[in-house]
Design an enzyme around this catalytic site. Sequence first.
Site, PDB file in Angstrom:
ATOM      1  CG  PHE A  54      62.975  -7.983 103.059  1.00  0.00           C
ATOM      2  CD1 PHE A  54      64.505  -8.401 103.201  1.00  0.00           C
ATOM      3  CD2 PHE A  54      62.533  -6.984 103.624  1.00  0.00           C
ATOM      4  CE1 PHE A  54      65.099  -7.542 104.154  1.00  0.00           C
ATOM      5  CE2 PHE A  54      63.221  -6.126 104.168  1.00  0.00           C
ATOM      6  CZ  PHE A  54      64.421  -6.380 104.538  1.00  0.00           C
ATOM      7  CG  ASP A  93      61.719  -6.610  96.900  1.00  0.00           C
ATOM      8  OD1 ASP A  93      62.814  -5.929  96.407  1.00  0.00           O
ATOM      9  OD2 ASP A  93      61.296  -6.439  97.834  1.00  0.00           O
ATOM     10  CE1 TYR A 119      69.065  -0.665 101.966  1.00  0.00           C
ATOM     11  CE2 TYR A 119      67.666   1.145 101.420  1.00  0.00           C
ATOM     12  CZ  TYR A 119      67.607  -0.208 102.069  1.00  0.00           C
ATOM     13  OH  TYR A 119      66.793  -0.777 102.344  1.00  0.00           O
ATOM     14  CE  LYS A 120      68.787  -4.144 101.215  1.00  0.00           C
ATOM     15  NZ  LYS A 120      67.329  -4.948 100.933  1.00  0.00           N
ATOM     16  NE  ARG A 149      72.345 -11.074 104.396  1.00  0.00           N
ATOM     17  CZ  ARG A 149      71.372 -10.109 104.297  1.00  0.00           C
ATOM     18  NH1 ARG A 149      70.278 -10.311 103.579  1.00  0.00           N
ATOM     19  NH2 ARG A 149      71.563  -8.819 104.605  1.00  0.00           N
TER      20      ARG A 149
HETATM   21  C1  LIG Z   1      66.413  -4.389 101.860  1.00  0.00           C
HETATM   22  C2  LIG Z   1      65.024  -4.804 101.562  1.00  0.00           C
HETATM   23  C3  LIG Z   1      64.028  -4.211 101.578  1.00  0.00           C
HETATM   24  C4  LIG Z   1      64.005  -2.676 102.129  1.00  0.00           C
HETATM   25  O1  LIG Z   1      63.109  -1.946 102.259  1.00  0.00           O
HETATM   26  P1  LIG Z   1      63.198  -0.738 102.791  1.00  0.00           P
HETATM   27  O2  LIG Z   1      61.743   0.150 102.782  1.00  0.00           O
HETATM   28  O3  LIG Z   1      64.239   0.111 102.078  1.00  0.00           O
HETATM   29  O4  LIG Z   1      63.566  -0.774 104.271  1.00  0.00           O
HETATM   30  C5  LIG Z   1      62.840  -4.674 100.919  1.00  0.00           C
HETATM   31  N1  LIG Z   1      62.705  -5.748 100.497  1.00  0.00           N
HETATM   32  C6  LIG Z   1      63.797  -6.639 100.168  1.00  0.00           C
HETATM   33  C7  LIG Z   1      63.577  -8.022  99.414  1.00  0.00           C
HETATM   34  C8  LIG Z   1      64.978  -6.182 100.811  1.00  0.00           C
HETATM   35  O5  LIG Z   1      66.005  -6.775 100.421  1.00  0.00           O
END
Ligand SMILES: *Cc1c(COP(=O)(O)O)cnc(C)c1O
Length: 405
Positions: free
Chosen positions: A128, A205, A230-231, A379
């Site tokens: 990511f 992560d 939040y996911k 997606r």
């Molecule tokens: C959604 C997501 C993030 C989001 O990071 P934020 O700091 O909440 O914006 C980070 N890493 C992965 C793998 C994600 O899917």
Amino acid sequence: MTGRATQHAERLDAVDPLASYRDRFVGADQPLVYFDGNSLGRPLAVTGPRLAAFVEQEWGGRLIRGWDERWFELPQVLGDDLGRVVLGAAPGQTVVGDSTTVLLYKLMRAAVAARPGRTEIVIDRDNFPTDRYVAAGVAQECGLTLRWIEVDPAAGVTASLLEAVVGPATALVVLSHVAYRSAWLADLPELTRIAQDAGALVLWDLCHSVASVPIALDEAGADLAVGCTYKYLNGGPGSPAFAYVAQRHLEELTQPIQGWMGAADPFLMGPSYAPAAGVRRFLSGTPPIVGMLAIQDMLGLVEEAGMDAVRAKSVALTSYAVEVADALPGPLGVVLASPRDPDRRGGHVTLNHPRMREVTAALWERDVIPDYRDPHGLRIGLSPLSTSFAEVRAGLEAVREVLEA
Ligand SMILES: *Cc1c(COP(=O)(O)O)cnc(C)c1O
């Protein structure tokens, strides 16, 4: 074909033991097809009244006394609840606060400082963006080198790819449990072992796996992990993230944002910083209490359903999506860009076609909400407790119709 597959969706919903959970989410009674629960989960219906009651009673009634009564401890209390229900982590190792990005920074800095003399951070090219950007920043700040793992964007990091890059120079390995693009489900215990055998620490992560795929951090001997809420945890936009630090590392690691809320005695307001005992030392400033309330609601629901049942539904949903995608938009040149093997797949499915950017825009117009990821990937996120099989069917029918038009 169309009629038979529709019946199939209805039959799958009829025998789904978790089907009734969908009614507990706001908007579930609308025809809208939501394929983005892996980006922003729907709110639970109980969350609105609960937030209102919090404002009226706890915030409005208890005022600053709330900190003594419940709020001060909430980052650790909710952390322990996450540990029990979705992380496979014993109490005292998980804390809630900040965003995933900020926690990635704190834990990466803490980890590389704990491996002095080692000069490399290993991360994959398709991780990511925030993970890659923070790793690049930490490398620059600490005079380290990024060592990239080149991965197939329709798959992800395997044992042999990791074995080829770790060694005596590796301070830290940063990996996603489920790849945000392909949904590749990494073998967390195996990859952890490979990195640790090389003497490195591993930071997982969990953003795209937590509350969708069962996780057993303690059992795997994991070092460090972060994830967002939040996911699949439906905490709402900007709800705080969590950090896990294995018990054995708690006293050894120090994080770089030394704030008063992670200090040994915040209300002493002393002249210098001394870290709190235990996982609380990974906090920095005042924790976002309001943002934790919706997470508690969803976590309660996940505990009631059970993570194994949640995963079984998730596998059934993604398998059905693959089957219908092959049958409907497949003949129009749509290609699966996720693993076919459900054991190697998380909770979403990515479909490639050269026109997917415009297809996504046309779908949004029709109240079918997936998201778009370069290069030309549609997606489809399938949140196990809030997505039905009929929704999968209707959404993929719309993909075919838009492509045909
Ligand atoms: C959604 C997501 C993030 C989001 O990071 P934020 O700091 O909440 O914006 C980070 N890493 C992965 C793998 C994600 O899917």
